[in-house]
Design an enzyme around this catalytic site. Structure first.
Site, PDB file in Angstrom:
ATOM      1  N   TRP A  34       0.855  -1.193   0.000  1.00 61.00           N
ATOM      2  CA  TRP A  34       0.000   0.000   0.000  1.00 61.00           C
ATOM      3  C   TRP A  34       0.888   1.238   0.000  1.00 61.00           C
ATOM      4  CZ3 TRP A  34      -2.754  -4.266   0.727  1.00 61.00           C
ATOM      5  CH2 TRP A  34      -4.135  -4.231   0.491  1.00 61.00           C
ATOM      6  N   GLY A 162      -7.183   7.558   2.372  1.00 61.76           N
ATOM      7  CA  GLY A 162      -6.547   6.763   3.422  1.00 61.76           C
ATOM      8  C   GLY A 162      -7.456   6.631   4.640  1.00 61.76           C
ATOM      9  N   ASP A 164     -10.750   5.575   4.849  1.00 60.67           N
ATOM     10  CA  ASP A 164     -11.742   4.978   3.961  1.00 60.67           C
ATOM     11  C   ASP A 164     -13.209   5.291   4.283  1.00 60.67           C
ATOM     12  OD1 ASP A 164      -9.266   3.874   3.508  1.00 60.67           O
ATOM     13  OD2 ASP A 164      -9.995   1.837   3.266  1.00 60.67           O
ATOM     14  N   TYR A 349     -12.995   1.671  12.548  1.00 62.50           N
ATOM     15  CA  TYR A 349     -12.087   2.121  11.490  1.00 62.50           C
ATOM     16  C   TYR A 349     -11.795   3.628  11.578  1.00 62.50           C
ATOM     17  CZ  TYR A 349     -10.413   0.322   6.879  1.00 62.50           C
ATOM     18  OH  TYR A 349      -9.703  -0.120   5.795  1.00 62.50           O
ATOM     19  N   TRP A 350     -12.312   4.436  10.670  1.00 59.88           N
ATOM     20  CA  TRP A 350     -11.992   5.860  10.683  1.00 59.88           C
ATOM     21  C   TRP A 350     -13.132   6.696  11.245  1.00 59.88           C
ATOM     22  CZ3 TRP A 350      -7.165   7.529   9.896  1.00 59.88           C
ATOM     23  CH2 TRP A 350      -6.276   6.676   9.235  1.00 59.88           C
ATOM     24  N   GLU A 393      -3.881  -2.342  14.266  1.00 61.20           N
ATOM     25  CA  GLU A 393      -4.070  -1.388  13.161  1.00 61.20           C
ATOM     26  C   GLU A 393      -4.570  -0.044  13.706  1.00 61.20           C
ATOM     27  OE1 GLU A 393      -6.789  -2.893  10.231  1.00 61.20           O
ATOM     28  OE2 GLU A 393      -6.361  -1.299   8.789  1.00 61.20           O
TER      29      GLU A 393
HETATM   30  C1  GLC Z   1      -7.020   0.675   5.068  1.00 61.89           C
HETATM   31  C2  GLC Z   1      -6.731   2.090   5.533  1.00 61.89           C
HETATM   32  C3  GLC Z   1      -5.713   2.717   4.612  1.00 61.89           C
HETATM   33  C4  GLC Z   1      -4.467   1.856   4.553  1.00 61.89           C
HETATM   34  C5  GLC Z   1      -4.805   0.397   4.208  1.00 61.89           C
HETATM   35  C6  GLC Z   1      -3.612  -0.533   4.389  1.00 61.89           C
HETATM   36  O1  GLC Z   1      -7.589   0.651   3.808  1.00 61.89           O
HETATM   37  O2  GLC Z   1      -7.899   2.846   5.599  1.00 61.89           O
HETATM   38  O3  GLC Z   1      -5.390   4.006   5.044  1.00 61.89           O
HETATM   39  O4  GLC Z   1      -3.559   2.360   3.649  1.00 61.89           O
HETATM   40  O5  GLC Z   1      -5.827  -0.069   5.037  1.00 61.89           O
HETATM   41  O6  GLC Z   1      -3.117  -0.465   5.688  1.00 61.89           O
END
Ligand code: GLC
Length: 426
Positions: A34, A162, A164, A349-350, A393
């Site tokens: 990524w 980033g 999501d 998550y976010w 994470e």
């Molecule tokens: C998720 C996160 C992203 C990140 C990816 C890999 O999609 O939202 O920001 O780059 O995971 O860790």
């Protein structure tokens, strides 16, 4: 836990996720490379293996598209444990990649790694190779994601941010249709708790956008205007501005005057435009829904991550005050969404959890602006989270519950980066 134990553990995470020339974010959930994960992970490697740090970013940039775009995922090896894979993206690349990008933090990372490198020859050589490529990526952003020349770039897919599933996207994302998407099987929910992940409805919209862009042959001259989703994220733009400014500095050191001048001009124009995203009422920056021409009243961390850019000091001081307010409703700074709002979800998550990478970038900006005490508090919270719950994470900002994938590369990299220069963590 002693500093040495924490650093050793963090290095083990990086080594375990190292695939030789690139690192996976974590085994299982994310089996490829990524984009911004790699740039930030390289910072961690640089403290104990400079050559490996350079290789990480070099591999990323080797997959840059001809138009300058650097994709958000590079599918180095087939692995059907992830959806959507190369067959869904259909980008027709020698090594398959996704067709969208991610926060351009590589410019910042390259400058930082170069600044403190002990192997100066290697650093100069690598920086000379990487700087022109990263510059081309920055130029791509302003050409393809800001066709009107406003100074600010738009995201065309939530995954580009980033962040999501941030609440920032909810309203604009609701305008993305789901018809014609067909059935598919998600893989993320087999590796992580579905309550921590985006919803099925969100996934359909993510895929609709991918199909739309694919139908336009991934031609970036067409994508911006064709997308029903065009959101200007202050956090994303701040990362781009910071990388442009850092690239300008680095280009001067390397005697690349054209890149230095052009990068500085991009950063200056964008910095001036950032102020259009400031909200006095919110005490932070907000996203702009470019389709509606209106600010999005969503109190997420995107508007605080703006501190990473070389903003006027009064703005960073105001952001520090905003973080102080957030501290009253959580145990660990900085929650990805304001815990006092109805959209907040501490595990999802976010939409609430703490992410160490974001903490690191915010703290870095605060230090530059003389807000060292708040920066220190944020970094100590990073350590407290890891001591309590491990290299997850992301973490619940109130309970510290570890969420998403475990043994996570960039979480470990941030601990190495933050604590390599500090004493005992507890
Ligand atoms: C998720 C996160 C992203 C990140 C990816 C890999 O999609 O939202 O920001 O780059 O995971 O860790």
């Amino acid at each position: 836990m002693q500093k040495s134990d924490m650093l050793n553990h963090a290095r083990t995470v990086l080594r375990d996720n190292d695939r030789g020339t690139y690192t996976v974010p974590t085994h299982g959930l994310y089996p490829f490379q990524w984009n911004w994960d790699s740039a930030l992970s390289a910072l961690g490697f640089s403290h104990f293996d400079e050559a490996r740090a350079w290789t990480e970013i070099d591999t990323l940039m080797a997959h840059q598209w001809d138009d300058g775009m650097v994709p958000h995922i590079i599918f180095h090896e087939p692995d059907d444990g992830y959806f959507p894979g190369p067959d869904v993206w259909g980008t027709d690349r020698p090594t398959p990649t996704s067709g969208i990008t991610q926060p351009p933090v590589a410019g910042f990372a390259v400058r930082r790694i170069h600044d403190r490198a002990t192997d100066r020859d290697l650093a100069d050589r690598m920086a000379r190779t990487l700087v022109p490529k990263i510059h081309a990526w920055h130029q791509w952003f302003y050409r393809c994601r800001d066709p009107q020349g406003t100074g600010l770039v738009a995201l065309l897919h939530p995954w580009e941010s980033g962040r999501d599933n941030s609440a920032d996207w909810d309203e604009a994302f609701a305008r993305v249709p789901t018809d014609g998407v067909g059935t598919f099987t998600r893989r993320d929910t087999t590796h992580a708790n579905p309550a921590h992940r985006p919803t099925d409805d969100q996934y359909k919209r993510y895929i609709w956008l991918v199909q739309k862009f694919r139908s336009l042959d991934w031609d970036n001259r067409k994508l911006h205007d064709a997308s029903p989703f065009q959101v200007v994220d202050p956090g994303f733009n701040a990362i781009l501005i910071r990388s442009c400014a850092d690239l300008a500095d680095l280009a001067e050191v390397l005697n690349l005057p054209d890149i230095a001048t052009q990068s500085r001009a991009l950063a200056d124009k964008a910095l001036a435009a950032m102020d259009t995203l400031w909200s006095d009422a919110a005490g932070q920056y907000l996203c702009l829904d470019r389709r509606l021409g209106a600010l999005v009243p969503s109190l997420s961390i995107g508007g605080i991550l703006a501190a990473f850019a070389p903003l006027p000091l009064n703005r960073v001081q105001a952001l520090s005050a905003r973080i102080e307010t957030l501290a009253q409703s959580c145990t660990y700074l900085v929650p990805s969404h304001d815990p006092t709002t109805p959209e907040f979800e501490g595990l999802r998550y976010w939409r609430g959890p703490v992410w160490l990478i974001v903490n690191y970038m915010i703290a870095d900006g605060l230090i530059r602006a003389g807000e060292g005490a708040m920066a220190e508090r944020i970094m100590q919270d990073c350590a407290r989270l890891i001591v309590k719950s491990g290299f997850a994470e992301y973490h619940d900002p109130i309970t510290a519950e570890p969420c998403g994938g475990a043994h996570f590369t960039w979480t470990a990299a941030m601990i190495i980066e933050i604590f390599s220069t500090r004493d005992l963590v507890s």
